[in-house]
Scaffold this motif. Structure first.
Motif, PDB file in Angstrom:
ATOM      1  N   ALA A 114     -23.316  -7.887   4.102  1.00 46.83           N
ATOM      2  CA  ALA A 114     -23.273  -7.620   5.547  1.00 46.83           C
ATOM      3  C   ALA A 114     -22.113  -6.696   5.928  1.00 46.83           C
ATOM      4  N   ALA A 115     -21.358  -6.218   4.924  1.00 46.87           N
ATOM      5  CA  ALA A 115     -20.200  -5.328   5.154  1.00 46.87           C
ATOM      6  C   ALA A 115     -19.259  -5.918   6.203  1.00 46.87           C
ATOM      7  N   THR A 116     -19.041  -7.245   6.148  1.00 47.98           N
ATOM      8  CA  THR A 116     -18.249  -7.921   7.184  1.00 47.98           C
ATOM      9  C   THR A 116     -16.787  -7.487   7.194  1.00 47.98           C
ATOM     10  N   ALA A 117     -16.288  -6.953   6.072  1.00 52.39           N
ATOM     11  CA  ALA A 117     -14.884  -6.499   6.046  1.00 52.39           C
ATOM     12  C   ALA A 117     -14.637  -5.458   7.129  1.00 52.39           C
ATOM     13  N   LEU A 118     -15.671  -4.650   7.419  1.00 50.27           N
ATOM     14  CA  LEU A 118     -15.501  -3.576   8.396  1.00 50.27           C
ATOM     15  C   LEU A 118     -15.467  -4.088   9.829  1.00 50.27           C
ATOM     16  N   ASP A 119     -15.599  -5.392   9.980  1.00 49.26           N
ATOM     17  CA  ASP A 119     -15.552  -5.995  11.315  1.00 49.26           C
ATOM     18  C   ASP A 119     -14.278  -6.817  11.504  1.00 49.26           C
ATOM     19  N   ARG A 120     -13.349  -6.755  10.538  1.00 49.49           N
ATOM     20  CA  ARG A 120     -12.103  -7.520  10.598  1.00 49.49           C
ATOM     21  C   ARG A 120     -10.942  -6.587  10.943  1.00 49.49           C
ATOM     22  N   ILE A 121     -10.081  -7.025  11.859  1.00 43.54           N
ATOM     23  CA  ILE A 121      -9.026  -6.141  12.359  1.00 43.54           C
ATOM     24  C   ILE A 121      -8.031  -5.747  11.260  1.00 43.54           C
ATOM     25  N   TRP A 122      -7.702  -6.694  10.345  1.00 36.83           N
ATOM     26  CA  TRP A 122      -6.760  -6.332   9.273  1.00 36.83           C
ATOM     27  C   TRP A 122      -7.373  -5.298   8.332  1.00 36.83           C
ATOM     28  N   CYS A 123      -8.684  -5.417   8.072  1.00 37.78           N
ATOM     29  CA  CYS A 123      -9.355  -4.442   7.193  1.00 37.78           C
ATOM     30  C   CYS A 123      -9.385  -3.063   7.851  1.00 37.78           C
ATOM     31  N   ILE A 124      -9.627  -3.051   9.167  1.00 40.29           N
ATOM     32  CA  ILE A 124      -9.619  -1.775   9.909  1.00 40.29           C
ATOM     33  C   ILE A 124      -8.222  -1.157   9.836  1.00 40.29           C
ATOM     34  N   TYR A 125      -7.201  -2.013   9.985  1.00 43.31           N
ATOM     35  CA  TYR A 125      -5.813  -1.522   9.873  1.00 43.31           C
ATOM     36  C   TYR A 125      -5.576  -0.916   8.493  1.00 43.31           C
ATOM     37  N   GLU A 126      -6.114  -1.542   7.457  1.00 42.59           N
ATOM     38  CA  GLU A 126      -5.919  -1.038   6.095  1.00 42.59           C
ATOM     39  C   GLU A 126      -6.626   0.294   5.873  1.00 42.59           C
ATOM     40  N   VAL A 127      -7.779   0.485   6.534  1.00 40.95           N
ATOM     41  CA  VAL A 127      -8.457   1.802   6.494  1.00 40.95           C
ATOM     42  C   VAL A 127      -7.554   2.835   7.160  1.00 40.95           C
ATOM     43  N   TYR A 128      -7.068   2.464   8.340  1.00 37.76           N
ATOM     44  CA  TYR A 128      -6.181   3.350   9.113  1.00 37.76           C
ATOM     45  C   TYR A 128      -4.929   3.710   8.313  1.00 37.76           C
ATOM     46  N   LEU A 129      -4.323   2.698   7.704  1.00 37.62           N
ATOM     47  CA  LEU A 129      -3.083   2.896   6.967  1.00 37.62           C
ATOM     48  C   LEU A 129      -3.310   3.774   5.735  1.00 37.62           C
ATOM     49  N   THR A 130      -4.405   3.523   5.023  1.00 36.56           N
ATOM     50  CA  THR A 130      -4.722   4.325   3.835  1.00 36.56           C
ATOM     51  C   THR A 130      -4.877   5.792   4.229  1.00 36.56           C
ATOM     52  N   HIS A 131      -5.568   6.016   5.346  1.00 39.38           N
ATOM     53  CA  HIS A 131      -5.771   7.386   5.848  1.00 39.38           C
ATOM     54  C   HIS A 131      -4.430   8.014   6.246  1.00 39.38           C
ATOM     55  N   LEU A 150       0.823  -1.223   0.000  1.00 39.36           N
ATOM     56  CA  LEU A 150       0.000   0.000   0.000  1.00 39.36           C
ATOM     57  C   LEU A 150       0.851   1.265   0.000  1.00 39.36           C
ATOM     58  N   ASN A 151       2.011   1.194   0.651  1.00 42.62           N
ATOM     59  CA  ASN A 151       2.890   2.364   0.758  1.00 42.62           C
ATOM     60  C   ASN A 151       3.727   2.587  -0.508  1.00 42.62           C
ATOM     61  N   SER A 152       3.713   1.641  -1.446  1.00 42.51           N
ATOM     62  CA  SER A 152       4.554   1.801  -2.637  1.00 42.51           C
ATOM     63  C   SER A 152       4.058   2.961  -3.496  1.00 42.51           C
ATOM     64  N   PRO A 153       4.981   3.712  -4.127  1.00 48.06           N
ATOM     65  CA  PRO A 153       4.600   4.918  -4.873  1.00 48.06           C
ATOM     66  C   PRO A 153       3.587   4.662  -5.991  1.00 48.06           C
ATOM     67  N   ASN A 154       3.653   3.480  -6.601  1.00 46.07           N
ATOM     68  CA  ASN A 154       2.747   3.213  -7.723  1.00 46.07           C
ATOM     69  C   ASN A 154       1.321   2.866  -7.287  1.00 46.07           C
ATOM     70  N   CYS A 155       1.165   2.482  -6.009  1.00 47.96           N
ATOM     71  CA  CYS A 155      -0.160   2.087  -5.526  1.00 47.96           C
ATOM     72  C   CYS A 155      -1.039   3.324  -5.367  1.00 47.96           C
ATOM     73  N   LYS A 156      -2.139   3.361  -6.124  1.00 51.32           N
ATOM     74  CA  LYS A 156      -2.989   4.568  -6.166  1.00 51.32           C
ATOM     75  C   LYS A 156      -3.888   4.705  -4.945  1.00 51.32           C
ATOM     76  N   GLY A 157      -4.125   3.592  -4.242  1.00 49.44           N
ATOM     77  CA  GLY A 157      -5.019   3.656  -3.082  1.00 49.44           C
ATOM     78  C   GLY A 157      -5.648   2.309  -2.802  1.00 49.44           C
ATOM     79  N   THR A 158      -6.607   2.315  -1.877  1.00 52.19           N
ATOM     80  CA  THR A 158      -7.250   1.089  -1.413  1.00 52.19           C
ATOM     81  C   THR A 158      -8.656   0.956  -1.974  1.00 52.19           C
ATOM     82  N   VAL A 159      -8.975  -0.264  -2.377  1.00 48.78           N
ATOM     83  CA  VAL A 159     -10.336  -0.598  -2.793  1.00 48.78           C
ATOM     84  C   VAL A 159     -10.850  -1.588  -1.766  1.00 48.78           C
TER      85      VAL A 159
END
Length: 289
Positions: free
Chosen positions: A194-211, A179-188
């Motif tokens: 059920a939007a279960t991704a938003l209940d997973r700790i790694w997904c929350i970390y990826e939201v945090y990291l993207t921000h 995610l931190n690499s210069p060519n990576c445009k962002g997170t999808v």
């Protein structure tokens, strides 16, 4: 365990950010091993529909042969990435001992977008979401980029499933490096009903990291990105409203992790989160919402 010992693990591509697979390769993978990708004729832009029929059959056969599933001490396999990894990715990569992305791109492929998702999402829905995102993203990337050439980082394909190495620290994890690499445009972020991704700790970390890295963040679902779908339809509008309501129930501190150590590591990082909204998990809750 004996089977695991036979695998001679190799590394073809060292850098996580070059372990991408393009949309065309994801489509070919699905088509070869999981089911059918269907297009309406003459529809522009195309709207692929992914039906995981073959994967359904694989799961049924594996469940019937599995004593633990039959005596109910283990949950039956479903058409998700857990089953895809066990029944397809691991067997197909065993001879070379590499990740699936290295198998199809031994010279590496630079990542355009990082996918955040929950492995329990239906795999047909997952691939359909990614393909529909690629169709929209190709236009944004410009320079006559064809949608099948848009490259994604997806952990099940990028990480070597015979020897998963997540790094000693979060900053050394393949997630961070990709995610931190210069060519990576962002997170999808792919969301199921059920939007279960938003209940997973790694997904929350990826939201945090993207921000933290100040990169764009896109919510994506089976009809494509929540923002940017060309036609506004009743189904799309209903989904936006549905996801908005699901977001109100998010609580970072309640997120789930398969590995308790991952939970501790990530929550430790999130405790230090600072923004205009405040600090810690509560501030991140507001950012996510």
């Amino acid at each position: 365990a004996a089977e695991d010992e036979e695998v001679n693990v190799q590394v073809f591509v060292k850098e996580p950010e070059r372990r991408g697979m393009n949309a065309g390769q994801l489509e070919a993978f699905f088509d070869a091993f999981c089911g059918d990708v269907i297009y309406e004729e003459l529809e522009e832009p195309p709207k692929p529909l992914c039906l995981p029929t073959t994967l359904c059959q694989l799961c049924v056969h594996a469940n019937r042969k599995d004593e633990k599933v039959r005596d109910r001490s283990k949950r039956p396999r479903e058409t998700n990435l857990y089953a895809v990894t066990e029944l397809i990715i691991i067997p197909k990569t065993k001879a070379k001992g590499v990740s699936y992305s290295e198998l199809v791109n031994p010279g590496g492929l630079q990542v355009d977008y990082f996918i955040s998702h929950h492995w329990a999402e239906d795999f047909g829905e997952f691939v359909q979401s990614v393909l529909r995102h690629a169709i929209i993203a190709a236009v944004e990337l410009g320079q006559n980029v064809k949608w099948k050439d848009v490259v994604y980082w997806c952990c099940a394909f990028a990480n070597n499933q015979h020897q998963i190495e997540l790094g000693e620290t979060l900053q050394k994890s393949p997630f961070y490096l990709a995610l931190n690499s210069p060519n990576c445009k962002g997170t999808v972020m792919n969301l199921n009903q059920a939007a279960t991704a938003l209940d997973r700790i790694w997904c929350i970390y990826e939201v945090y990291l993207t921000h933290s890295l100040e990169k764009p963040f896109t919510l994506n679902f089976r009809l494509g990105p929540l923002v940017g779908v060309v036609q506004e339809t009743k189904e799309k509008d209903s989904w936006v409203f549905h996801i908005f309501k699901m977001l109100q129930h998010i609580d970072v501190s309640q997120a789930d992790a398969t590995n308790p150590d991952d939970y501790k590591k990530i929550m430790g990082e999130i405790e230090n989160f600072k923004s205009r909204e405040g600090t810690g998990p509560k501030a991140l809750n507001r950012i996510v919402k």
